[in-house]
Design a protein around this motif. Structure first.
Motif, short mmCIF file in Angstrom:
data_model
loop_
_atom_site.label_atom_id
_atom_site.label_comp_id
_atom_site.label_asym_id
_atom_site.label_seq_id
_atom_site.Cartn_x
_atom_site.Cartn_y
_atom_site.Cartn_z
N LEU A 229 0.74 -1.29 0.06
CA LEU A 229 -0.09 0.04 0.01
C LEU A 229 0.94 1.22 0.11
CD1 LEU A 229 -2.86 -1.10 2.54
CD2 LEU A 229 -3.07 -0.47 -0.01
N HIS A 230 1.77 1.22 -1.07
CA HIS A 230 2.78 2.36 -1.02
C HIS A 230 3.53 2.57 -0.01
CE1 HIS A 230 0.81 3.58 -4.83
NE2 HIS A 230 -0.22 3.72 -4.32
N GLY A 231 3.64 1.78 1.07
CA GLY A 231 4.24 2.25 2.20
C GLY A 231 3.62 3.19 3.23
N GLN A 232 2.41 3.14 3.12
CA GLN A 232 1.49 4.02 3.82
C GLN A 232 1.21 3.39 5.24
OE1 GLN A 232 -2.01 6.17 1.82
NE2 GLN A 232 -3.11 4.69 3.30
N SER A 233 1.29 3.99 6.38
CA SER A 233 1.43 3.28 7.73
C SER A 233 -0.12 3.14 7.95
CB SER A 233 1.88 4.40 8.76
OG SER A 233 1.02 5.54 8.40
N LYS A 234 -1.27 3.44 7.42
CA LYS A 234 -2.54 3.19 7.64
C LYS A 234 -3.31 2.73 6.48
CE LYS A 234 -3.79 5.79 11.64
NZ LYS A 234 -4.31 6.88 12.13
N ASP A 235 -4.19 1.47 6.29
CA ASP A 235 -4.99 1.13 5.22
C ASP A 235 -6.10 2.27 5.28
OD1 ASP A 235 -6.56 -0.01 6.94
OD2 ASP A 235 -6.04 -2.01 6.34
N ALA A 236 -7.14 2.04 4.29
CA ALA A 236 -8.06 2.80 4.14
C ALA A 236 -9.22 2.59 5.22
CB ALA A 236 -8.68 2.56 2.79
N LEU A 237 -9.14 1.27 5.50
CA LEU A 237 -10.08 0.80 6.74
C LEU A 237 -9.91 1.48 7.96
CD1 LEU A 237 -12.69 -0.94 7.13
CD2 LEU A 237 -10.95 -2.67 7.77
N ALA A 238 -8.69 1.74 8.34
CA ALA A 238 -8.17 2.36 9.50
C ALA A 238 -8.22 3.79 9.39
CB ALA A 238 -6.61 1.80 9.97
N LYS A 239 -7.87 4.35 8.23
CA LYS A 239 -8.26 5.72 8.21
C LYS A 239 -9.51 6.20 8.05
CE LYS A 239 -5.78 7.65 4.79
NZ LYS A 239 -5.42 7.81 3.31
N ASP A 240 -10.44 5.32 7.88
CA ASP A 240 -12.02 5.66 7.97
C ASP A 240 -12.63 6.01 9.19
OD1 ASP A 240 -14.22 5.95 6.16
OD2 ASP A 240 -14.95 4.44 7.36
N LYS A 241 -11.86 5.65 10.26
CA LYS A 241 -12.22 5.71 11.74
C LYS A 241 -12.35 7.18 12.11
CE LYS A 241 -10.82 1.06 13.14
NZ LYS A 241 -9.71 0.33 13.71
N ALA A 242 -13.04 7.47 12.80
CA ALA A 242 -13.42 8.99 13.17
C ALA A 242 -12.28 9.65 13.71
CB ALA A 242 -14.69 9.09 14.39
N GLY A 243 -11.89 10.85 13.01
CA GLY A 243 -10.50 11.42 13.65
C GLY A 243 -9.24 10.80 13.25
N SER A 244 -9.13 9.75 12.27
CA SER A 244 -7.93 8.78 11.99
C SER A 244 -7.37 9.19 10.81
CB SER A 244 -8.50 7.55 12.53
OG SER A 244 -8.66 7.08 13.77
N TRP A 245 -7.42 10.52 10.14
CA TRP A 245 -6.96 10.68 8.81
C TRP A 245 -5.67 10.47 8.66
CZ3 TRP A 245 -3.54 14.25 7.64
CH2 TRP A 245 -3.13 15.28 8.54
N GLU A 246 -4.81 10.91 9.77
CA GLU A 246 -3.38 11.19 9.52
C GLU A 246 -2.50 9.81 9.32
OE1 GLU A 246 0.40 13.62 11.55
OE2 GLU A 246 -1.64 13.78 12.22
N TYR A 247 -1.71 9.72 8.52
CA TYR A 247 -0.90 8.47 8.10
C TYR A 247 0.54 8.95 7.76
CZ TYR A 247 -1.63 10.01 3.31
OH TYR A 247 -1.74 11.02 2.07
N ASP A 248 1.30 8.06 7.56
CA ASP A 248 2.68 8.38 7.19
C ASP A 248 3.13 7.58 5.95
OD1 ASP A 248 5.18 9.54 6.89
OD2 ASP A 248 5.96 8.57 8.86
N ILE A 249 4.10 7.99 5.11
CA ILE A 249 4.60 7.15 4.10
C ILE A 249 5.81 6.69 4.74
CG2 ILE A 249 5.52 6.88 1.79
CD1 ILE A 249 2.36 7.10 2.07
N MET A 250 6.13 5.32 5.04
CA MET A 250 7.37 4.75 5.58
C MET A 250 8.38 4.53 4.57
SD MET A 250 6.00 5.02 8.55
CE MET A 250 7.35 4.41 9.46
N ALA A 251 8.21 4.58 3.33
CA ALA A 251 9.32 4.26 2.10
C ALA A 251 8.66 4.40 0.98
CB ALA A 251 9.76 2.85 2.36
N PRO A 252 9.06 4.58 -0.27
CA PRO A 252 8.37 4.82 -1.62
C PRO A 252 8.05 3.07 -2.19
CG PRO A 252 10.83 5.21 -1.96
CD PRO A 252 10.40 4.91 -0.28
N LEU A 253 7.02 2.49 -1.71
CA LEU A 253 6.92 1.13 -1.76
C LEU A 253 5.87 1.13 -2.95
CD1 LEU A 253 7.23 -0.06 1.71
CD2 LEU A 253 9.12 -0.06 -0.06
N TYR A 254 5.15 -0.10 -3.00
CA TYR A 254 4.34 -0.95 -3.98
C TYR A 254 2.86 -0.74 -3.91
CZ TYR A 254 9.11 -2.43 -4.14
OH TYR A 254 10.48 -2.41 -3.94
#
Length: 398
Positions: A229-254
């Motif tokens: 998931l592009h090195g994204q620290s949260k998937d879409a399901l986790a980001k959908d929870k109230a107030g949980s928009w923030e994420y990080d990109i840990m590496a330029p992945l796939y």
């Protein structure tokens, strides 16, 4: 009659589940994908499973998670589909192909042992036709015996302390060997849910793993998530929870995740899977009985120590060469019956010739290929249609 080789077995139930997924608002990775992963892990007797867009992605990400890349060597069989080997090239490692045993589709363990060097980091075994590779015990013995040659590159490799044993189990979801499910035998096992496979999600795959020293299941699962998931620290399901928009990109992945649309197909297929496997077993027994009267060699799908998933019915036409076998394929096609060949060995392919491989160095693999034909085996095949296949096959051979 017109008998296709391997059409997908899709019912109205799969269609309804896909429609429900579309209506739900979750069409990418979401609750259905997570539920599908849970069912796969439970079925394979493992703690975790990861569902991705293909078995190829599962194999490649496994090599990446274990830190295998440039400067490393990975051993696999010359008698397989390209996905077993191309992933080695994808990560920048060097593929080392070995021949099969004489009169066998299975990779020769003794040739594997001779191919191991100080650069060897993994061995990829292939569970061909739905039968678990029967020499895993010997491969593990070799990996243990070669510990002195193993030079780990990272923390995971140091904890394992030996060459990694992988399974390309693309054909073998649901197969068993000596009471163990395919998925709990190799260190990591990748399955395919492609349209032609026993259980399909149209496109898709999954990877499971044994409990291994130094590897925490949750951490490994999260690494697959990052890589897919592009090195994204949260998937879409986790980001959908109230107030949980923030994420990080840990590496330029796939980007190779499974979607809830495809997982929806898989969930219904999973529910139907016991009956699908049983039907394949019945078809195999009927083919076996017919082939007893012919000068052919077939695989042993069911025995006291193993059960196949019955993915392919591979037949060798003894005494015939490739040209004569191709003529049988043509005559079957003229009778309305689609057949196939599994496989043209990798050293015969342009890509692998360009890497320096020569089929002359793999005589056993070539001997298997030169008279192989695969008959239709799928759960849409009726008894009447199978009788027609058997009748025409017998007629052509005799």
């Amino acid at each position: 009659m017109n008998i296709p080789f391997s059409p997908p077995d899709i019912t109205e139930e799969e269609i309804r589940e896909v429609a429900d997924a579309l209506r739900s608002g979750w069409i990418t990775t979401g609750p259905r994908t997570k539920k599908f992963e849970e069912k796969i892990a439970e079925y394979c007797n493992t703690n975790k499973a990861v569902a991705l867009n293909s078995a190829t992605s599962c194999l490649e990400l496994t090599l990446r998670i274990m830190g295998i890349g440039p400067g490393d060597e990975v051993i696999t069989t010359a008698y397989t589909y390209t996905a077993s080997c191309s992933i080695i090239c994808h990560v920048g490692a060097v593929p080392v192909l070995v021949d099969t045993l004489p009169d066998s589709y299975y990779m020769d363990p003794e040739k594997v042992e001779k191919a191991i060097t100080e650069k060897t980091k993994a061995i990829i075994c292939v569970d061909i036709a739905g039968i678990v590779y029967p020499y895993y015990d010997r491969i593990y013995q070799i990996a243990e015996a070669k510990r002195n040659l193993f030079h780990p590159n990272n923390k995971k490799q140091r904890a394992l302390g030996r060459i990694l044993v992988l399974s390309d189990g693309a054909h073998a979801f649901g197969a068993q060997m000596e009471g163990k499910m395919c998925g709990e035998i190799a260190d990591f096992t990748s399955f395919s849910f492609h349209a032609v496979k026993n259980l399909t999600t149209a496109e898709g795959g999954a990877v499971v793993w044994r409990q291994l020293p130094g590897l925490q299941d949750e951490e490994v699962y999260n690494e697959y998530m990052l890589l897919s998931l592009h090195g994204q620290s949260k998937d879409a399901l986790a980001k959908d929870k109230a107030g949980s928009w923030e994420y990080d990109i840990m590496a330029p992945l796939y980007k190779c995740n499974m979607t809830d649309i495809t997982a929806a197909i898989g969930l219904v297929q999973f529910k139907r899977y016991p009956e699908l496997l049983k039907r394949r077993e019945n078809l195999i027994h009927r083919y076996n009985k017919a082939c007893e009267q012919l000068n052919v060699d077939v695989l042993d799908h069911f025995g006291p120590d193993h059960r196949s998933s019955g993915h392919l019915y591979m037949v060798r036409l003894l005494g015939k060469n490739r040209e004569e076998t191709n003529n049988v394929i043509t005559q079957m096609a003229e009778a309305g019956i689609a057949t196939n060949v599994h496989y043209k060995p990798l050293p015969m392919m342009t890509a692998y010739k360009n890497l320096g491989f020569d089929i002359a160095d793999f005589p056993n693999a070539y001997h298997q290929f030169e008279n192989e034909i695969t008959l239709p085996l799928h759960t849409k095949l009726t008894d009447e249609e199978q009788e027609y296949v058997i009748e025409k096959f017998t007629e052509i051979l005799k």
